[in-house]
Design a protein around this motif. Structure first.
Motif, PDB file in Angstrom:
ATOM      1  N   ARG A 227      22.097  18.618  40.011  1.00 47.88           N
ATOM      2  CA  ARG A 227      20.804  17.942  39.859  1.00 47.88           C
ATOM      3  C   ARG A 227      20.070  18.430  38.635  1.00 47.88           C
ATOM      4  NH1 ARG A 227      18.044  17.983  45.647  1.00 47.88           N
ATOM      5  NH2 ARG A 227      19.330  16.404  46.628  1.00 47.88           N
ATOM      6  N   GLN A 228      19.429  17.504  37.943  1.00 48.50           N
ATOM      7  CA  GLN A 228      18.543  17.820  36.828  1.00 48.50           C
ATOM      8  C   GLN A 228      17.297  16.975  37.033  1.00 48.50           C
ATOM      9  OE1 GLN A 228      18.901  19.332  33.316  1.00 48.50           O
ATOM     10  NE2 GLN A 228      20.143  20.721  34.525  1.00 48.50           N
ATOM     11  N   PRO A 229      16.136  17.438  36.556  1.00 46.40           N
ATOM     12  CA  PRO A 229      14.922  16.637  36.771  1.00 46.40           C
ATOM     13  C   PRO A 229      15.010  15.272  36.087  1.00 46.40           C
ATOM     14  CG  PRO A 229      14.488  18.556  35.367  1.00 46.40           C
ATOM     15  CD  PRO A 229      15.867  18.715  35.900  1.00 46.40           C
ATOM     16  N   GLU A 230      15.685  15.211  34.943  1.00 47.73           N
ATOM     17  CA  GLU A 230      15.955  13.894  34.367  1.00 47.73           C
ATOM     18  C   GLU A 230      17.460  13.719  34.320  1.00 47.73           C
ATOM     19  OE1 GLU A 230      15.261  13.492  30.083  1.00 47.73           O
ATOM     20  OE2 GLU A 230      14.122  15.355  30.219  1.00 47.73           O
ATOM     21  N   PHE A 231      17.894  12.555  34.745  1.00 47.45           N
ATOM     22  CA  PHE A 231      19.331  12.320  34.823  1.00 47.45           C
ATOM     23  C   PHE A 231      19.563  10.854  34.503  1.00 47.45           C
ATOM     24  CE2 PHE A 231      19.175  10.096  38.880  1.00 47.45           C
ATOM     25  CZ  PHE A 231      17.936  10.494  39.343  1.00 47.45           C
ATOM     26  N   THR A 232      20.827  10.482  34.368  1.00 48.98           N
ATOM     27  CA  THR A 232      21.127   9.128  33.905  1.00 48.98           C
ATOM     28  C   THR A 232      21.892   8.358  34.963  1.00 48.98           C
ATOM     29  OG1 THR A 232      21.212  10.006  31.676  1.00 48.98           O
ATOM     30  CG2 THR A 232      22.183   7.841  32.009  1.00 48.98           C
ATOM     31  N   GLN A 233      21.503   7.132  35.153  1.00 48.81           N
ATOM     32  CA  GLN A 233      22.231   6.273  36.092  1.00 48.81           C
ATOM     33  C   GLN A 233      22.805   5.065  35.363  1.00 48.81           C
ATOM     34  OE1 GLN A 233      19.720   5.130  39.439  1.00 48.81           O
ATOM     35  NE2 GLN A 233      20.221   7.039  40.460  1.00 48.81           N
ATOM     36  N   ILE A 234      23.938   4.600  35.873  1.00 47.82           N
ATOM     37  CA  ILE A 234      24.412   3.256  35.516  1.00 47.82           C
ATOM     38  C   ILE A 234      23.828   2.385  36.610  1.00 47.82           C
ATOM     39  CG2 ILE A 234      26.396   1.762  35.129  1.00 47.82           C
ATOM     40  CD1 ILE A 234      28.132   4.284  34.794  1.00 47.82           C
ATOM     41  N   ASP A 235      22.774   1.673  36.280  1.00 46.65           N
ATOM     42  CA  ASP A 235      21.977   0.991  37.293  1.00 46.65           C
ATOM     43  C   ASP A 235      22.269  -0.517  37.231  1.00 46.65           C
ATOM     44  OD1 ASP A 235      19.917   1.152  39.295  1.00 46.65           O
ATOM     45  OD2 ASP A 235      18.621   0.095  37.870  1.00 46.65           O
ATOM     46  N   CYS A 236      22.545  -1.127  38.368  1.00 40.74           N
ATOM     47  CA  CYS A 236      22.983  -2.528  38.357  1.00 40.74           C
ATOM     48  C   CYS A 236      22.372  -3.317  39.493  1.00 40.74           C
ATOM     49  CB  CYS A 236      24.498  -2.610  38.510  1.00 40.74           C
ATOM     50  SG  CYS A 236      25.386  -1.636  37.316  1.00 40.74           S
ATOM     51  N   GLU A 237      22.286  -4.610  39.295  1.00 42.72           N
ATOM     52  CA  GLU A 237      21.834  -5.497  40.362  1.00 42.72           C
ATOM     53  C   GLU A 237      22.498  -6.860  40.156  1.00 42.72           C
ATOM     54  OE1 GLU A 237      19.937  -3.978  42.597  1.00 42.72           O
ATOM     55  OE2 GLU A 237      19.261  -5.635  43.853  1.00 42.72           O
ATOM     56  N   MET A 238      22.831  -7.524  41.265  1.00 42.42           N
ATOM     57  CA  MET A 238      23.518  -8.813  41.197  1.00 42.42           C
ATOM     58  C   MET A 238      22.896  -9.789  42.200  1.00 42.42           C
ATOM     59  SD  MET A 238      27.366  -7.235  41.529  1.00 42.42           S
ATOM     60  CE  MET A 238      28.367  -8.585  40.899  1.00 42.42           C
ATOM     61  N   SER A 239      22.881 -11.075  41.838  1.00 43.43           N
ATOM     62  CA  SER A 239      22.336 -12.096  42.741  1.00 43.43           C
ATOM     63  C   SER A 239      23.450 -12.917  43.362  1.00 43.43           C
ATOM     64  CB  SER A 239      21.418 -13.038  41.977  1.00 43.43           C
ATOM     65  OG  SER A 239      20.247 -12.371  41.614  1.00 43.43           O
ATOM     66  N   PHE A 240      23.125 -13.544  44.469  1.00 40.62           N
ATOM     67  CA  PHE A 240      24.066 -14.400  45.202  1.00 40.62           C
ATOM     68  C   PHE A 240      25.368 -13.667  45.508  1.00 40.62           C
ATOM     69  CE2 PHE A 240      21.459 -17.296  42.509  1.00 40.62           C
ATOM     70  CZ  PHE A 240      20.710 -17.846  43.533  1.00 40.62           C
ATOM     71  N   VAL A 241      25.208 -12.456  45.980  1.00 41.88           N
ATOM     72  CA  VAL A 241      26.392 -11.657  46.323  1.00 41.88           C
ATOM     73  C   VAL A 241      26.218 -11.046  47.707  1.00 41.88           C
ATOM     74  CG1 VAL A 241      27.091 -11.010  43.985  1.00 41.88           C
ATOM     75  CG2 VAL A 241      25.385  -9.621  45.189  1.00 41.88           C
ATOM     76  N   GLU A 242      27.344 -10.725  48.296  1.00 41.54           N
ATOM     77  CA  GLU A 242      27.345  -9.957  49.532  1.00 41.54           C
ATOM     78  C   GLU A 242      27.835  -8.550  49.207  1.00 41.54           C
ATOM     79  OE1 GLU A 242      29.783 -12.565  51.813  1.00 41.54           O
ATOM     80  OE2 GLU A 242      28.011 -13.681  52.495  1.00 41.54           O
ATOM     81  N   GLN A 243      27.779  -7.694  50.221  1.00 38.80           N
ATOM     82  CA  GLN A 243      28.173  -6.302  50.007  1.00 38.80           C
ATOM     83  C   GLN A 243      29.549  -6.196  49.336  1.00 38.80           C
ATOM     84  OE1 GLN A 243      27.334  -3.221  52.861  1.00 38.80           O
ATOM     85  NE2 GLN A 243      29.506  -2.830  53.155  1.00 38.80           N
ATOM     86  N   ASN A 244      30.489  -6.985  49.848  1.00 47.11           N
ATOM     87  CA  ASN A 244      31.850  -6.878  49.334  1.00 47.11           C
ATOM     88  C   ASN A 244      31.944  -7.190  47.829  1.00 47.11           C
ATOM     89  OD1 ASN A 244      34.618  -6.348  49.821  1.00 47.11           O
ATOM     90  ND2 ASN A 244      34.972  -8.541  49.503  1.00 47.11           N
ATOM     91  N   ASP A 245      31.124  -8.129  47.371  1.00 47.31           N
ATOM     92  CA  ASP A 245      31.166  -8.469  45.933  1.00 47.31           C
ATOM     93  C   ASP A 245      30.737  -7.267  45.096  1.00 47.31           C
ATOM     94  OD1 ASP A 245      31.696 -11.352  46.335  1.00 47.31           O
ATOM     95  OD2 ASP A 245      29.696 -11.316  47.232  1.00 47.31           O
ATOM     96  N   VAL A 246      29.727  -6.557  45.571  1.00 46.51           N
ATOM     97  CA  VAL A 246      29.252  -5.389  44.810  1.00 46.51           C
ATOM     98  C   VAL A 246      30.336  -4.313  44.813  1.00 46.51           C
ATOM     99  CG1 VAL A 246      27.470  -3.611  44.630  1.00 46.51           C
ATOM    100  CG2 VAL A 246      26.864  -5.909  45.413  1.00 46.51           C
ATOM    101  N   LEU A 247      30.919  -4.084  46.011  1.00 55.41           N
ATOM    102  CA  LEU A 247      31.939  -3.029  46.084  1.00 55.41           C
ATOM    103  C   LEU A 247      33.108  -3.368  45.163  1.00 55.41           C
ATOM    104  CD1 LEU A 247      32.067  -1.939  49.851  1.00 55.41           C
ATOM    105  CD2 LEU A 247      30.443  -1.362  48.068  1.00 55.41           C
ATOM    106  N   GLU A 248      33.529  -4.614  45.175  1.00 56.95           N
ATOM    107  CA  GLU A 248      34.679  -4.963  44.328  1.00 56.95           C
ATOM    108  C   GLU A 248      34.355  -4.823  42.849  1.00 56.95           C
ATOM    109  OE1 GLU A 248      36.373  -8.689  45.566  1.00 56.95           O
ATOM    110  OE2 GLU A 248      37.357  -7.716  47.279  1.00 56.95           O
ATOM    111  N   THR A 249      33.165  -5.268  42.468  1.00 59.54           N
ATOM    112  CA  THR A 249      32.808  -5.197  41.048  1.00 59.54           C
ATOM    113  C   THR A 249      32.765  -3.742  40.576  1.00 59.54           C
ATOM    114  OG1 THR A 249      31.466  -7.156  41.393  1.00 59.54           O
ATOM    115  CG2 THR A 249      31.088  -5.964  39.352  1.00 59.54           C
ATOM    116  N   PHE A 250      32.180  -2.871  41.404  1.00 59.25           N
ATOM    117  CA  PHE A 250      31.986  -1.497  40.931  1.00 59.25           C
ATOM    118  C   PHE A 250      33.198  -0.603  41.184  1.00 59.25           C
ATOM    119  CE2 PHE A 250      28.098  -3.539  40.409  1.00 59.25           C
ATOM    120  CZ  PHE A 250      27.745  -3.092  39.154  1.00 59.25           C
ATOM    121  N   GLU A 251      34.011  -1.006  42.132  1.00 65.49           N
ATOM    122  CA  GLU A 251      35.320  -0.353  42.247  1.00 65.49           C
ATOM    123  C   GLU A 251      36.105  -0.691  40.978  1.00 65.49           C
ATOM    124  OE1 GLU A 251      37.112  -0.602  46.079  1.00 65.49           O
ATOM    125  OE2 GLU A 251      39.140  -0.640  45.257  1.00 65.49           O
TER     126      GLU A 251
END
Ligand code: ASP
Length: 586
Positions: A227-251
């Protein structure tokens, strides 16, 4: 022209060329009448040589060189007499005819080589010197490559990289905010984002469809290695998707990185429910590089004279393959390990299933051979194995056994850094009970959607409601997490209500999101990967510090620029701030 080549570039093919190099003096060696200088830059090291017959002026210049001087040299590429096969430039050296000191250096506070003599604090104070060392710089080169691969992958999938503000209104993600006073609005504060959560959801309302950002986030928490007080994320959001779509995309993203960086294909990532992870590993981020799965022996181990087990809510055993020969001393050490205050177990019970088929345990007084054999059979132990057993209140005991399991994995060399075992942990509980405040908290965050089939339980049994929330775990490290979001303002209001917000408080904090949802919010879901953790995992490091160019220490301080630091009274006045020194009570 400062240079014609870098210090990592020249090979046997370049012999007889006249070249100009610039770089740092790594070291100077004098051998008889000859002087050798190792010249270093980011790309490598090239050996320079000045021999006895060189002009006096040149020899005098060389005489003055010290470590870390920045110099420019001109000379001819020669084949080396004694080649160094370990260096890419080891076949050649430069017979120099001219040397210009571009910038002298004081003697550095530690040696700039891989096995440096500098301690941690010193290297942090002179981080720019530490970054000259290959091992440290290579981590940042890896980081840069991984960022580019991530951008290319997400770009090819139609994600739009969008920056979101850094001065925002506080969004709860479970940690404390860093705040920034507003000069123009006396008495009011911005918060630094713990994540761009609300903004990315608003981008979905805006119809962006797919958003990403490699983004700094800030959380004012106590620091640990990861942990660091400032850190970096690869932050994403998708529309018209279900859980599985997110898992597949990020896998897909994770596999792309494994392939491009490591040249490996870890295969399809298994998915495990939170409940299963807790039952089998006592952790929502199980290290699945090795088994030692939990065996719940509560029912078969109770009912004899052993009060500790009889009074326990839960009794759990792990089977350690081939460990029946653990010595008394090793077992005492394991007992001490589980009794450490951070772990907090009262004691440890062992059962050795010896190679000759006999069974020996630390509870022989209470259990006969048949009892112990039935435990061993229940745990699928074979001769040569050992069972380690803990008991007590269930949640606490699971956490203790999780630590013991990891320790055994470490002792037995089962946690190989080059073996990558990713998995998705899914179906997290929606809510988490907080004993201190006697309230539910959102386990992920307040925007996470309950599983539709569990919505009926929201009023009657909120603790049982599962969320459409997921984590990516690799080798026992939580690499990322996300969820399907609530996109219905009524369900969102209900959620705020469950979390103890009055309608007025919810409106004051999240009114703009709730309003946005009134204007056509698409179903959406997202995820964020901890980029620092991902890079440190790929770099084989235990701490994220070394994949961050200028990290903070464990007290949250940058010891190089000495921040945080007081500010001038004038600045305080402008910001309408007053420092109230707390008086120690007499
Ligand atoms: N904002 C979340 C986090 O930082 C990730 C997500 O839900 O997308 O953990």
């Amino acid at each position: 022209m400062y240079r014609t080549h870098t210090c990592g570039e020249l090979r046997i093919e370049n012999i007889n060329q006249t070249v100009t190099l610039s770089g740092w003096v790594q070291r100077v060696r004098r051998l008889g009448g000859m002087t050798f200088v190792d010249l270093r830059d980011r790309y490598g090291i090239t050996q320079l040589v000045v021999d006895e017959k060189a002009p006096e002026a040149l020899k005098a210049n060389i005489e003055e060189l010290g470590r870390e001087f920045v110099v420019q040299v001109i000379g001819k590429v020669l084949e080396r007499q004694s080649k160094n096969a370990k260096m890419p430039t080891g076949d050649i050296e430069i017979d120099i005819t001219e040397i210009n000191v571009l910038s002298p250096s004081e003697v550095p506070p530690f040696t700039i080589q891989n096995d440096t003599d500098g301690g941690d604090e010193l290297r942090m104070k002179y981080r720019y010197l530490d970054l000259r060392r290959d091992a440290v710089r290579e981590n940042l080169v890896l980081r840069s490559k991984m960022a580019i691969l991530t951008r290319n992958y997400l770009d090819s999938m139609n994600f739009i990289e969008t920056e979101t503000p850094v001065l925002i209104k506080s969004t709860p993600e479970g940690a404390r905010d860093f705040v920034v006073p507003s000069r123009m609005n006396p008495g009011e504060f911005y918060a630094l984002p713990q994540s761009p959560q609300i903004f990315k959801q608003l981008l979905m309302v805006a119809g962006f469809d797919r958003y990403y950002q490699i983004v700094k986030c800030f959380r004012d928490e106590d620091l640990r290695a990861d942990r660091q007080p400032e850190f970096t994320q690869i932050d994403c959001e998708m529309s018209f998707v279900e859980q599985n779509d997110v898992l597949e995309t990020f896998e897909g993203l994770a596999r792309h990185l494994f392939k491009e960086i490591k040249g490996i294909d870890p295969g399809e990532f298994p998915r495990m429910s939170y409940a299963e992870a807790m039952n089998k590993y006592g952790s929502d981020k199980p290290d699945t590089r090795f088994d030692m799965i939990f065996n719940d022996i509560t029912n078969i181990a109770k009912g004899k004279e052993f009060a500790i087990f009889n009074n326990a809510e839960y009794i759990v055993a792990i089977k350690v393959d081939g460990a029946s020969e653990y010595s008394r001393k090793q077992l005492d050490e394991l007992t001490k390990f589980v009794q450490k205050p951070q772990i907090g177990a009262k004691g440890l019970v062992y059962v050795k299933y010896n190679n000759d088929g006999s069974i020996k345990s630390s509870v022989d007084k209470f259990y006969d051979n048949d009892d112990l054999t039935s435990w061993a059979e229940f745990c699928n132990a074979k001769p040569g194995d050992m069972l380690l057993i803990l008991s007590g209140e269930q949640t606490k005991t699971q956490l203790q056994m999780c630590e013991l399991r990891l320790e055994m994995g470490r002792q037995l060399g089962l946690r190989d850094k080059n073996n990558f075992k990713p998995l998705w942990v899914v179906d997290f509980p929606l809510l988490e009970w907080d004993e201190d405040t006697k309230r539910f908290h959102a386990m992920h965050h307040p925007f996470t959607s309950p599983k539709p089939e569990d919505i009926g339980l929201l009023d009657s049994q909120p603790a049982k409601v599962r969320a459409n929330a997921y984590d990516l775990v690799i080798n026992g490290v939580e690499i990322g997490g996300g969820s399907v979001r609530i996109f219905d303002s009524q369900l969102q209001s209900k959620m705020f209500d469950l979390l103890g917000f009055t309608p007025e408080q919810a409106k004051a904090q999240f009114g703009f999101l709730m309003n946005a949802f009134k204007y056509g919010a698409p179903p959406h879901a997202g995820i964020a990967f901890g980029f620092d953790r991902l890079v440190s995992l790929f770099a084989g490091l235990d701490s994220i510090r070394d994949v961050i160019a200028f990290p903070k220490n464990n007290a949250g301080r940058d010891v190089m620029n000495e921040s945080p630091a007081p500010i001038a009274q004038e600045q305080l006045n402008e910001l309408n701030l007053q420092i109230v020194k707390q008086q120690k009570e007499a």
